[in-house]
Design a protein around this motif. Structure first.
Motif, mmCIF file in Angstrom:
data_model
loop_
_atom_site.group_PDB
_atom_site.id
_atom_site.type_symbol
_atom_site.label_atom_id
_atom_site.label_comp_id
_atom_site.label_asym_id
_atom_site.label_seq_id
_atom_site.Cartn_x
_atom_site.Cartn_y
_atom_site.Cartn_z
ATOM 1 N N ILE A 112 0.864 -1.184 0.000
ATOM 2 C CA ILE A 112 0.000 0.000 0.000
ATOM 3 C C ILE A 112 0.899 1.233 0.000
ATOM 4 C CG2 ILE A 112 -1.974 -1.067 1.153
ATOM 5 C CD1 ILE A 112 -1.105 0.342 3.716
ATOM 6 N N ASN A 113 0.402 2.290 -0.628
ATOM 7 C CA ASN A 113 1.129 3.554 -0.654
ATOM 8 C C ASN A 113 0.404 4.514 0.282
ATOM 9 O OD1 ASN A 113 1.798 6.379 -1.586
ATOM 10 N ND2 ASN A 113 3.205 5.180 -2.849
ATOM 11 N N ILE A 114 1.129 5.079 1.250
ATOM 12 C CA ILE A 114 0.503 5.922 2.277
ATOM 13 C C ILE A 114 0.699 7.415 2.015
ATOM 14 C CG2 ILE A 114 0.603 4.141 4.055
ATOM 15 C CD1 ILE A 114 3.130 5.556 5.133
ATOM 16 N N ALA A 115 1.262 7.780 0.876
ATOM 17 C CA ALA A 115 1.562 9.192 0.588
ATOM 18 C C ALA A 115 0.311 10.064 0.619
ATOM 19 C CB ALA A 115 2.258 9.320 -0.765
ATOM 20 N N GLN A 116 -0.789 9.603 0.049
ATOM 21 C CA GLN A 116 -2.026 10.401 0.005
ATOM 22 C C GLN A 116 -2.531 10.702 1.417
ATOM 23 O OE1 GLN A 116 -3.496 11.591 -2.873
ATOM 24 N NE2 GLN A 116 -4.985 12.685 -1.627
#
Length: 191
Positions: A112-116
């Protein structure tokens, strides 16, 4: 920062239990989102990632500052950022992020990408009305502030209304209009 791969958490290889991730968010991060209201930033983000057999729990802690303009004086200042958010990640048939505290990802995902989530938490922690701390405590000195003081409305003057016999607060700038009304009445022969 060409992409946000450093904010990917590849959970497939992680053991069950608690894992810790640290990030330093600077101006380039917001450039990726085409967000230009911050001139500079230094926000430390700590992420606790709890991996369970069928789900994950993420806890984000934010601490730092973003440099923005004051809405009153347009002077730049460091707005403190101190917030936290929690996110639960579950598996499902398809991706769903409609609930801000629950993310559903497909069974086939391995990261998962947590940047947002980091971006949104920082932007939402900045108050709608941005006031330089020096303006509130009286230590800010600027040309804009001096000019604003020149145009400040003077304290309202208390006068007695002759027709009603009661006290009313009247802005002194309106007295000139009263003079015009008096001149009109005397030229019509009434007084």
């Amino acid at each position: 920062m060409k992409d946000l791969k450093e904010f990917d958490i590849s959970f497939i290889g992680l053991k069950e239990g608690m894992h810790q991730f640290e990030y330093k968010i600077e101006k380039e991060f917001f450039d990726f989102f085409n967000y230009d209201e911050f001139y500079n930033s230094e926000v430390n983000v700590g992420v606790q990632f709890l991996k369970k057999a069928t789900m994950f729990e993420l806890s984000f802690q934010f601490n730092g500052w973003v440099e923005i303009n004051c809405d009153v004086t347009n002077e730049r200042y460091h707005q403190p950022i101190e917030t936290s958010i929690d996110l639960v990640v579950n598996f499902g048939d398809e991706f769903n992020d409609e609930n801000e505290e629950l993310l559903i990802i497909p069974y086939s995902e391995y990261k998962i990408n947590i940047a947002q989530y980091i971006y949104e938490a920082i932007v939402l922690d900045v108050p709608l009305k941005r006031i330089h701390p020096g303006l509130e405590d009286g230590t800010l000195h600027s040309e804009v502030l001096e000019k604003l003081k020149e145009f400040e409305i003077p304290e309202e003057v208390e006068e007695v209304d002759e027709n009603k016999g009661i006290n009313q607060d009247i802005d002194p700038r309106w007295n000139k209009l009263k003079d015009i009304l008096i001149d009109k009445n005397t030229s019509n022969g009434t007084s």
